[in-house]
Design an enzyme around this catalytic site. Structure first.
Site, PDB file in Angstrom:
ATOM      1  N   SER A 104       0.790  -1.227   0.000  1.00 14.63           N
ATOM      2  CA  SER A 104       0.000   0.000   0.000  1.00 14.63           C
ATOM      3  C   SER A 104       0.822   1.278   0.000  1.00 14.63           C
ATOM      4  CB  SER A 104      -0.940   0.004   1.213  1.00 14.63           C
ATOM      5  OG  SER A 104      -1.810  -1.101   1.159  1.00 14.63           O
ATOM      6  N   THR A 105       2.051   1.218   0.486  1.00 15.61           N
ATOM      7  CA  THR A 105       2.874   2.425   0.545  1.00 15.61           C
ATOM      8  C   THR A 105       4.292   2.117   0.093  1.00 15.61           C
ATOM      9  OG1 THR A 105       3.672   2.090   2.812  1.00 15.61           O
ATOM     10  CG2 THR A 105       1.544   3.191   2.553  1.00 15.61           C
TER      11      THR A 105
END
Length: 200
Positions: free
Chosen positions: A9-10
């Site tokens: 996600s990041t």
């Protein structure tokens, strides 16, 4: 061909855990990305859809790698299956090529519908409560003909969203919402037809 797909996600997160799990089962091609599951435009998924061919299998470490919302995951899996591509999720032991996997997939559709129904229920309860307190509610009712015209222009593929908004007067948010609602209804209809065919 077996195509492995990994996502975090990041940018701060690493793909090592997913890659280790995918390498254990083996694959012919790897696609990886670092994007949030809430982003609409995702280079990794675009690459995935452009890479798969009928008869391929997409392998993921967890079903959550395809998105955060059940409906988004369901839509992605359905789109892959429409291209003749099966999906295998290692964590959930989900294989859409098997009867058990197909049953789990259908359960996801039910859960997605439940999520939507609960959201609608909460909104309606909130509106009823506000109305009881004398709060003025609601946006202007959309002209059904305008919506129909806007969707027709969109389907023609000859007009940009900006042009459609200018021609019909419908807002961008309303247009996207109606497109999404239509896709959702069609998706549920297709799933129901498949379930019926299986029962027959």
């Amino acid at each position: 061909m077996k195509i492995a797909y990994a996502r975090v996600s990041t940018d701060k997160q690493e793909l090592h855990r997913q890659l280790d799990a995918l390498e254990k089962v083996g694959y012919d091609k790897l696609i990886q990305e670092k994007f949030t599951g809430t982003q609409k435009k995702r280079a990794g998924l675009d690459t995935l859809f452009n890479s798969v061919r009928s008869g391929d299998t997409v392998i993921i470490e967890s079903i959550s790698r395809l998105g955060r919302k059940t409906l988004d995951i369901l839509s992605t899996v359905e789109e892959l299956k429409e291209q003749g591509v099966e999906v295998v999720s290692l964590k959930e032991n989900l294989d859409t090529s098997t009867p058990t996997g197909q049953a789990m997939f259908q359960m996801m559709a039910v859960i997605a519908q439940l999520e939507r129904d609960l959201t609608v229920q909460r909104v309606n309860e909130g509106l009823a409560s506000a109305k009881a307190r004398g709060v003025k509610l609601g946006r202007p009712t959309m002209d059904k003909q305008k919506v129909k015209d806007a969707l027709g222009l969109y389907d023609s593929g000859r007009y940009s969203v900006k042009d459609i908004i200018r021609i019909t007067g419908i807002s961008q948010g309303s247009l996207y919402r109606k497109i999404k609602e239509r896709e959702y209804k069609q998706l549920l209809s297709d799933i129901k037809d498949r379930v019926k065919e299986t029962e027959d």
